[in-house]
Design a protein around this motif. Structure first.
Motif, PDB file in Angstrom:
ATOM      1  N   SER A  13      27.932   9.110  54.334  1.00  0.00           N
ATOM      2  CA  SER A  13      28.594   8.809  53.067  1.00  0.00           C
ATOM      3  C   SER A  13      28.899  10.145  52.395  1.00  0.00           C
ATOM      4  CB  SER A  13      27.681   7.955  52.183  1.00  0.00           C
ATOM      5  OG  SER A  13      26.538   8.700  51.798  1.00  0.00           O
ATOM      6  N   ARG A  14      29.736  10.105  51.382  1.00  0.00           N
ATOM      7  CA  ARG A  14      30.098  11.335  50.664  1.00  0.00           C
ATOM      8  C   ARG A  14      28.861  11.967  50.052  1.00  0.00           C
ATOM      9  NH1 ARG A  14      35.814  11.290  47.756  1.00  0.00           N
ATOM     10  NH2 ARG A  14      36.666  12.163  49.619  1.00  0.00           N
ATOM     11  N   TYR A  15      27.983  11.168  49.561  1.00  0.00           N
ATOM     12  CA  TYR A  15      26.783  11.667  48.918  1.00  0.00           C
ATOM     13  C   TYR A  15      25.905  12.408  49.923  1.00  0.00           C
ATOM     14  CZ  TYR A  15      22.418  11.636  46.290  1.00  0.00           C
ATOM     15  OH  TYR A  15      21.268  12.022  45.651  1.00  0.00           O
ATOM     16  N   GLY A  17      26.892  13.672  52.873  1.00  0.00           N
ATOM     17  CA  GLY A  17      27.646  14.837  53.349  1.00  0.00           C
ATOM     18  C   GLY A  17      27.522  15.992  52.375  1.00  0.00           C
ATOM     19  N   GLY A  18      27.577  15.701  51.081  1.00  0.00           N
ATOM     20  CA  GLY A  18      27.421  16.746  50.070  1.00  0.00           C
ATOM     21  C   GLY A  18      26.033  17.373  50.122  1.00  0.00           C
ATOM     22  N   LYS A  19      25.024  16.525  50.305  1.00  0.00           N
ATOM     23  CA  LYS A  19      23.657  17.051  50.397  1.00  0.00           C
ATOM     24  C   LYS A  19      23.492  17.941  51.638  1.00  0.00           C
ATOM     25  CE  LYS A  19      20.597  13.826  48.081  1.00  0.00           C
ATOM     26  NZ  LYS A  19      19.519  12.859  48.277  1.00  0.00           N
ATOM     27  N   ILE A  21      25.787  19.687  53.217  1.00  0.00           N
ATOM     28  CA  ILE A  21      26.495  20.955  52.990  1.00  0.00           C
ATOM     29  C   ILE A  21      25.674  21.855  52.075  1.00  0.00           C
ATOM     30  CG2 ILE A  21      28.521  21.974  51.885  1.00  0.00           C
ATOM     31  CD1 ILE A  21      30.154  19.636  53.010  1.00  0.00           C
ATOM     32  N   LEU A  22      25.065  21.282  51.038  1.00  0.00           N
ATOM     33  CA  LEU A  22      24.241  22.045  50.111  1.00  0.00           C
ATOM     34  C   LEU A  22      23.021  22.659  50.837  1.00  0.00           C
ATOM     35  CD1 LEU A  22      23.899  22.860  47.137  1.00  0.00           C
ATOM     36  CD2 LEU A  22      22.477  20.826  46.860  1.00  0.00           C
TER      37      LEU A  22
END
Length: 146
Positions: A13-15, A17-19, A21-22
């Motif tokens: 999910s986008r959430y 994927g963002g985590k 990458i972070l």
């Protein structure tokens, strides 16, 4: 509905994927910080730490007992035993070259050669003629066992 589950399987999910990458960026930054610190220590303070490490090294030698038992055959005869032996290794080429380089006058004889022969005869009881012949016959050799 079954189609939607198959399609979304394996994707983040986008959430999430963002985590990810972070976390990836954080790990890369830590790695770059580590590389920078190591570079600083090697370049700026390498000599200081090298001196400390070399000062901590201990160069002691100890004698290890070489004694192992005698080896007998079935009749009690000694097949192998321990015996202390010494080997003298001469470097005729170095003896001659060092002596020639140390000469001040061309008429002087090789003082290093003469001193070497004299001391070997004095301390080990070798024949002066045999030593002189050995060194002169092997003048190009770096290794002669005597």
């Amino acid at each position: 509905m079954a189609y939607k589950n198959k399609k979304s399987r394996g994707r983040f999910s986008r959430y999430m994927g963002g985590k990810l990458i972070l976390v990836f960026v954080f790990i890369v930054l830590l790695f770059l910080l580590l590389v920078g610190r190591l570079t600083y220590l090697v370049v700026q303070r390498g000599d200081k730490y090298e001196t400390i490490v070399l000062g901590q090294q201990n160069h002691t030698s100890s004698t290890i007992a070489y004694e192992r038992g005698k080896i007998y055959d079935r009749n009690g005869n000694i097949l192998a035993t321990n015996e202390v032996t010494y080997t003298l290794v001469l470097e005729p080429k170095n003896i001659i070259e060092v002596g020639e380089n140390a000469k001040e006058d061309e008429d002087d004889e090789n003082e290093v050669l003469e001193t070497t022969i004299e001391k070997l005869c004095e301390y080990f009881g070798f024949s002066e003629d045999n030593l002189r012949a050995l060194i002169e016959n092997n003048a190009d050799s770096y290794y002669v066992i005597f």
